[in-house]
Design a protein around this motif. Structure first.
Motif, PDB file in Angstrom:
ATOM      1  N   GLU A  47       0.828  -1.210   0.000  1.00  0.00           N
ATOM      2  CA  GLU A  47       0.000   0.000   0.000  1.00  0.00           C
ATOM      3  C   GLU A  47       0.862   1.261   0.000  1.00  0.00           C
ATOM      4  OE1 GLU A  47      -0.446  -2.538   2.328  1.00  0.00           O
ATOM      5  OE2 GLU A  47      -2.108  -3.456   1.236  1.00  0.00           O
ATOM      6  N   GLU A  48       1.945   1.231   0.778  1.00  0.00           N
ATOM      7  CA  GLU A  48       2.837   2.393   0.837  1.00  0.00           C
ATOM      8  C   GLU A  48       3.499   2.637  -0.517  1.00  0.00           C
ATOM      9  OE1 GLU A  48       2.846  -0.011   3.162  1.00  0.00           O
ATOM     10  OE2 GLU A  48       2.183   1.073   4.938  1.00  0.00           O
ATOM     11  N   LYS A  88       1.057   4.232  -2.776  1.00  0.00           N
ATOM     12  CA  LYS A  88       0.893   5.658  -2.462  1.00  0.00           C
ATOM     13  C   LYS A  88       2.005   6.490  -3.093  1.00  0.00           C
ATOM     14  CE  LYS A  88      -1.554   5.001   1.873  1.00  0.00           C
ATOM     15  NZ  LYS A  88      -1.458   5.051   3.337  1.00  0.00           N
ATOM     16  N   ALA A  95       9.917   9.300  -3.025  1.00  0.00           N
ATOM     17  CA  ALA A  95       8.924   9.578  -1.975  1.00  0.00           C
ATOM     18  C   ALA A  95       8.930  11.058  -1.601  1.00  0.00           C
ATOM     19  CB  ALA A  95       9.200   8.718  -0.754  1.00  0.00           C
TER      20      ALA A  95
END
Length: 82
Positions: A3-4, A7, A79
């Motif tokens: 999930e990260e 994202k 990120a």
């Protein structure tokens, strides 16, 4: 973790391939396809996409491309840009 990674902009399939590379280290595309359950041609397309983003690299070992995580710093930079 999947999930990260999603994202951060990875697709669900890219995230799966990335996780498997973390788990197994150096691995061929065909082995990765078997372990992921994703067909081989799609796996190679995903590896190419991850390579273009700087997350995955490969070396030629005994005439075979072996894929690995290129540098986790690239993931950190990606990120930070998001």
């Amino acid at each position: 973790m999947k999930e990260e990674l999603q994202k951060l902009g990875m697709t669900k399939s890219e995230a799966l391939i990335f996780e498997l590379l973390i788990k197994y280290g150096s691995i061929s595309g065909s082995q990765l396809a078997k372990k992921s359950g994703i067909d081989r041609s799609t796996t190679y397309n995903l590896l190419s996409s991850l390579n273009a983003k700087g997350f995955v690299s490969y070396v030629i070992k005994d005439g075979l491309k072996v894929y690995q995580i290129s540098n986790l710093e690239n993931l950190k930079k990606f990120a930070e840009e998001k």
